[in-house]
Each structure stands twice: as C-alpha cells, then as structure tokens.
Design a protein around this motif. Structure first.
Motif, mmCIF file in Angstrom:
data_model
loop_
_atom_site.group_PDB
_atom_site.id
_atom_site.type_symbol
_atom_site.label_atom_id
_atom_site.label_comp_id
_atom_site.label_asym_id
_atom_site.label_seq_id
_atom_site.Cartn_x
_atom_site.Cartn_y
_atom_site.Cartn_z
ATOM 1 N N ASP A 178 0.763 -1.050 -0.144
ATOM 2 C CA ASP A 178 0.053 -0.104 -0.086
ATOM 3 C C ASP A 178 0.772 1.143 0.051
ATOM 4 N N ASP A 179 0.193 2.314 -0.217
ATOM 5 C CA ASP A 179 1.079 3.626 -0.291
ATOM 6 C C ASP A 179 0.636 4.318 0.539
ATOM 7 N N VAL A 180 1.478 5.632 0.912
ATOM 8 C CA VAL A 180 1.145 6.439 2.176
ATOM 9 C C VAL A 180 1.638 7.929 0.912
ATOM 10 N N ASN B 132 7.905 4.285 6.789
ATOM 11 C CA ASN B 132 6.700 4.225 7.744
ATOM 12 C C ASN B 132 7.172 4.695 8.948
ATOM 13 N N CYS C 146 1.485 11.264 8.610
ATOM 14 C CA CYS C 146 1.356 10.692 7.362
ATOM 15 C C CYS C 146 -0.284 10.835 7.029
ATOM 16 N N PHE D 134 -2.877 9.093 4.849
ATOM 17 C CA PHE D 134 -3.104 8.016 4.103
ATOM 18 C C PHE D 134 -3.862 7.993 2.794
ATOM 19 N N SER E 166 -6.298 4.544 12.515
ATOM 20 C CA SER E 166 -4.886 4.242 12.719
ATOM 21 C C SER E 166 -4.601 4.823 14.136
ATOM 22 N N SER F 150 1.659 1.617 12.328
ATOM 23 C CA SER F 150 1.917 3.080 11.706
ATOM 24 C C SER F 150 1.261 3.167 10.302
ATOM 25 N N THR F 151 1.045 2.116 9.643
ATOM 26 C CA THR F 151 0.165 2.327 8.372
ATOM 27 C C THR F 151 -0.834 1.215 8.289
ATOM 28 N N LYS F 152 -1.701 1.476 7.277
ATOM 29 C CA LYS F 152 -2.700 0.502 7.069
ATOM 30 C C LYS F 152 -2.334 -0.783 6.840
ATOM 31 N N THR G 216 5.046 -0.526 2.646
ATOM 32 C CA THR G 216 4.461 0.776 2.447
ATOM 33 C C THR G 216 5.468 1.582 1.609
#
Length: 676
Positions: A55-57, A90, A96, A98, A114, A120-122, A143
């Motif tokens: 996934d991306d941030v 991350n 961040c 999302f 979150s 820290s990320t999805k 990520t």
C-alpha cells in the motif's frame, strides 16, 4: 500444520492436492481497502501459504517507490510493534496522510482509525489483524510513497526468485517462505496502478484479479495466465455417469461380470431378481431391444419411451424392486455414448504435437541468458501446468485414435441396489479397465517425451513426466476438459478508452510491447470479436424486474468513472456543490456514450433506450456521481468473497472460474458475468 483436522471441511471440496497448491501460494494484495482485506481474509482462513500487502502513503518525502524483497516486513506475533519500525517510509507517524481518509477507514474492519492502534500504516495494521485469523499463514507488508511508481515487473520477478524472510530484528525462528505460485490482486485501485500490474502479470504468466467496490456496485475481473488457465477438475455436479452401457460391445472386464449373471427372466428367486445391479438390467434390456430392432439402439423419442416401458415390463414387482427403478431412471445411459464433449473436441484440435514440441524444447535458452527480454518472456510462459496439459492432451489424441474416439474410463460406479459380491465384482471390473486405459495413456506420454528429446538437438527439454496423481485426474476428466482464456486487462482497457490520458502516459512502459495486438496476444482480435458478440447477446436478456438494473449498464457507468478519474485525477462527486455535481453527471453521461461506442454497442436497441437515453442515462450517471467512491463494507464483503472464490479456483485448478468479469449491482441485489 494440522491439515487433516483444521481444514477437513474444505478438503472435501478441493482435496489434498488443492490444499497443497493453496498452502504453497503467495497472494500479493495491492491496496488495503475493505475489498482487498475481505479478499485476503477469505484466503487466510483456508490456509493460503503467505500474503504480502502493498500500500502507499502520500506525503512529502522520498520519491523512491522501489520495492526490494529485503525491505518487506513480516508480521511477528511475538514482536512489540512499538519497538519495530517497518522501514524509512513508515516513520512518518501521525503526520502521514493515508490514501483513504479516516471516514473511509471506518468502512474497513481490518483498517480502523490508525490513531487508536500501534500500527503505523494501514498495510501493517491489516497484516497484523489478518495474521491473527490463522497462525499457519505468513503475513508480510510494505508501504511505499506511491503505488503508481512501483516497478511491479521487477518486484514480482524478485518474489518468484527469492524467499520472503522475516525482518532481521524479529525474535521468531520460523523459516522463510518460498512461494511456488503467486497470485496478484489489486483492490480499488485507479488505472494508473492496475494497468501496469496487469501488464507485469501478463508478461510473467501470473494470474491476476482486479476487484472493485464502488458505492452499491462492484465487479471482479480475472486475468488468466498466458496462453490459458487449465482447469484440472471442473467438478461438475451434473456430469453424466461413465458406465459404458451404450457401447456396442462392453469392455472385457464388464463382459465377464455380465456373463456371470443369469438372464432376468430365468431367475426364480425374487430376492436375487431384485438385487441384480441396474447396470446389468440396462445391458440385458438393451440386448433385448437390439435383437428386436436390427441391432439398433433407441433413437427417437417414441423409441426411448418404449425402451423405458420394456425395463418396467422386465420387473416382477416394480414398486418394490429398487434396481429396476434405478434402471428406469438411468435409461438414457443405454443410448448416450461415451464421447468427448464438443468443447473438448475443439480444444484437442488445437493441441497438436508441433505446438507441444515448440513449447517443450527450450530452443532460445542461449538467447535468454544473454538478456533478450522477449525470448525470456516466452520461456517464462512455458510453465509446467500448461506444458503438462499440452503433453497429456496430445497423448489423449493418440489414445482416441487407437480406441475409436472412446476416452479413458473414469473407473468409478455409483451406489446401487445390489448384492455385495456382484457390486465388488463390478467395482473391480471398472477399476481394472480404468487402470488399463491409464497405462495406455501413460505410454503415449512417455513416447511423446522421447520424441521431444529426439527433436531437441541438444537443447534443454522443458517438459517432464506428469505425476501419477495428475494423470489419474486427467483421465477421470478427459471427457470434459476445460481451459479458460481471457484478454489481458491492460489491452481491454485501452480498447474501451483509447483517449485516456493514463493510457497515453503509460504508452512507453505498459503498451510498448503491444503496439500491435499480435505481439502481446496473437488471437486478441478473435477474443475481441467473441466478447462483443457475447455482449450483444447479453443485452437481449435484461433484468426482469427493472431493465435499468441490468448489471451490464452499471459496469459501463463504472468504466466511465474510471475514465473520469483518468482525466481529472479524482472520481466524480468530489465537490458537493450542486453545479459541480451536475457538471460531473453530464460528463459521466458523455463518457458512458464513448465507452458504449468502443464496446461496439452503439447500435444496440437496449443500450439506446437505457444508457444513451438522456433521462435514463443521466439517472444512472447521477447515481454513480452520488457515490463519490464511497466504500460500503457490506458491498466490499460480497466482492471480496467473490474475488477469493475465484482466486481459489485459479490457484487449485479446480472448478471453472468466471469468464472474464463478474458484475454486482447491490441496488437490486443482482449480478451478471460478461466478457467486455
């Protein structure tokens, strides 16, 4: 892994071989939306080998979106999330932003807010929660700044060649996961993501699924590996029995059992008369019929009904003799000959030995090693599954030439009213004949492999001897063999929206090798023509209750939303002012007309009266604009369930996957399968 106990229920569906395929597969999920996590949930529970969530941030940081296997993090239940950071990307913490905002997060049970979780990320949060469902499954996550800039071909190649290891700081001692198979799923991604993924999977010969949940609508699009997906076992519930009753002369083993039983009208014992197996009853009735009809079987409807009356007349007490009732119910076996299905016959015509030799002999192995990308790509496509299918199909053609077009016997019989001794004798007769047929087919396979070695002229022979279990399965399903071929999604998308700015921007990277259709898919035009013919036929059968709820119409509306995103960078309905919403509606209506034209449906009366109608078409456009890419978890759960079901079919080679695209309309709770 306690497979025998833990997975007992699903083993009844796809067996040990299917479970083994599932447990050796890595599922790569791109996008941790509700659709994606629901799809993974339904694969984690039955025991897929491992999964990787990518996934991306989006934030103002490093623009590098390269992904290396060394940087992929594995979830470890014994590791404190506070002490282990995923990677440099991350470390943004609460700053961040999302891809989906917090209101969208609440629609995903596997990726809540979150701020209330240590992850820290999805991707990290979804990975942790999914791993809790099944400790047998290894979960990985990564990520990146942007999914649109990932080199998917490089990533997938590396995943194919290198094992996934746990992070060095992990305290777990479990071994790394080495995938034998990879399946890729993109969930709720724009065309700038799923088009490069589609191209990468097509080039590397990997199965690919694109799943989308959009408001009350959704679809699942599957892309089979090149040249096709082999269905090892279709598991059809209405498959006719293979008892060989209609054959002019029964095989020797069955003939011996038949001769050992007295004629029904000479049996004085009523108990014995009522326990003659219906197979023998049918054979004796058929012999009587042929004796009275110049050695001909029943052909017309009246003759078949007369044959059924003959069976009843041979019973002494029909209401109490189950064997005669079974014979009456299976009377069709007396005139239905055991032949290949029409689809199987057409498929075998394409499986000629010259094609087999071309696939089985690695004539380009020296060129491949020098870095020729096209030669290497072709070599990669010669995967074991397709090659073994070609090998066994060519052996089957030789077998049919020797056996008057009669395929190998399945070798099983159903339960029936019969005494134990005769039933065991019948079982043995069918089993022996099936083994004999399998040995003949095996000899043809061995001969073909020897011919490949002779024709190789020193080159490497890629074909190998199939496992005995694979030969047994092939023989059991030889009457009705199946393959599934779909067009690559990136080629289909370009055909439906050639003016897309995203298509133009990806011309050098995604469409370079397919500037002509023949280079990427030799039979693209044939598949395109077939799909358009199917679409025209599907418009003749709209949804009964309300034709405007026909799933086909809503898929076109969703494709128009994709076209809108390609041109504006966001989906329609982003701005809630009335003028902006109406402008989006008008543009979606216009784009729907363009998509209809590229699909070849402009002259279809149903489309003219619905989507192209100014009032009705704008109502459809207004509905999808109203969604504003909303993600409803109930719809996502449905689409995730369908996507995971199709994933299991692709992984195990069992059951027949949907042919191209499954479209779901949650407004009217209806669905359809189309080739677009």
């Amino acid at each position: 892994m306690a497979t025998n106990d833990k997975y007992d229920r699903q083993l009844r569906l796809w067996g040990p071989a299917g479970q083994k395929s599932l447990s050796s597969t890595l599922v790569v999920l791109i996008g941790s939306s509700a659709c994606g996590t629901e799809s993974l949930k339904n694969l984690v529970l039955p025991g897929v080998g491992a999964f990787l969530i990518l996934d991306d941030v989006l934030y103002g940081g490093d623009d590098d979106s390269s992904v290396a296997v060394d940087e992929i993090i594995m979830y470890d239940a014994g590791r404190d999330n506070d002490n282990g950071q995923d990677n440099e990307n991350n470390k943004a913490g609460s700053s961040c932003c999302f891809r989906f905002d917090k209101s969208a997060d609440t629609a995903n049970f596997f990726a809540g807010s979150s701020s209330s979780d240590d992850a820290s990320t999805k991707a990290a949060l979804a990975c942790r929660l999914l791993c809790e469902l099944n400790p047998d499954v290894s979960g990985f996550h990564r990520t990146v700044p942007s999914l649109e800039r990932v080199e998917y071909a490089s990533l997938l190649k590396e995943l194919l060649s290198r094992p996934l290891d746990k992070n060095a700081s992990s305290s777990s001692s479990s071994s790394s996961f080495v995938p034998l198979n990879i399946l890729v799923i993109t969930a709720d991604q724009p065309s700038a993501v799923f088009l490069p993924v589609s191209k990468a999977c097509h080039s590397l010969n990997l199965p690919f699924i694109n799943v989308r949940s959009y408001g009350l609508l959704g679809y699942v699009r599957i892309q089979t590996p090149w040249p096709y997906h082999v269905v090892r076992d279709a598991k059809k519930t209405n498959k006719p029995l293979d008892l060989r009753v209609a054959d002019g002369a029964p095989f020797d083993e069955l003939k011996r059992v038949y001769d050992s039983i007295d004629a029904l009208d000479t049996i004085s014992d009523s108990k014995v008369h009522g326990h003659v197996p219906y197979i023998i009853v049918l054979m004796q009735a058929l012999q009587k019929w042929r004796d009275a009809h110049d050695d001909e079987s029943p052909k017309t409807y009246d003759e078949k009904e007369e044959f059924r009356r003959l069976i009843r007349s041979m019973a002494r007490d029909y209401d109490n003799e189950l064997n005669f009732q079974e014979a009456y119910d299976h009377a069709h076996l007396a005139w239905v000959e055991c032949k290949l299905s029409d689809d199987s016959s057409l498929l075998l015509e394409k499986c000629n030995e010259e094609v087999l030799y071309g696939m089985a002999i690695d004539a380009d192995m020296d060129i491949t090693s020098s870095g020729n990308e096209d030669a290497g790509r072709q070599n990669t496509r010669n995967n074991g599954t397709v090659l073994q299918f070609q090998l066994m199909a060519c052996a089957l053609r030789r077998f049919l030439n020797e056996s008057n077009n009669v395929p190998p016997l399945e070798g099983t019989i159903p339960d029936m009213a019969c005494d134990t001794k005769t039933f065991v004798a019948l079982q043995e007769a069918y089993r022996t004949k099936a083994e004999s047929d399998r040995e003949k087919l095996t000899r043809h396979i061995v001969n073909l492999l020897e011919e490949c070695k002779t024709k190789s002229n020193g080159c490497k022979v890629l074909a190998t001897m199939p496992a005995e279990e694979d030969i047994i399965t092939f023989c059991k399903n030889s009457r009705d063999i199946h393959v599934l071929e779909t067009r690559p999604l990136f080629m289909e998308y370009r055909a439906q929206d050639p003016a897309s700015p995203i298509v133009a921007s990806l011309q050098a990277t995604v469409f370079d090798a397919s500037s002509t259709n023949n280079s990427a898919l030799p039979n693209f035009e044939t598949l395109q023509a077939d799909s358009r013919e199917d679409l025209m036929c599907s418009t003749m059968d709209p949804y009964d209750t309300d034709p405007m709820q026909t799933p086909l119409l809503w898929f076109i509306a969703l494709r128009a939303c994709d076209a809108f995103f390609d041109r504006h960078g966001h989906y329609p309905g982003k701005h809630d002012q009335n003028l902006a919403l109406e402008a989006d509606t008008n543009e979606i209506f216009k784009l729907m007309g363009e998509v209809v034209g590229h699909m070849g449906l402009t002259d279809c009366d149903f489309i003219k009266d619905s989507l192209l109608n100014d009032e009705k078409g704008k109502d459809v456009a207004r509905e999808v604009v109203r969604y504003d890419e909303a993600e409803i978890h109930t719809i996502a759960a449905v689409m995730g369930g369908v996507a995971s079901q199709e994933a299991v079919k692709l992984i195990t080679g069992q059951y027949i996957p949907v042919n191209d695209t499954y479209v779901y309309n949650g407004i009217a709770s209806t669905a359809g399968v189309h080739r677009f």
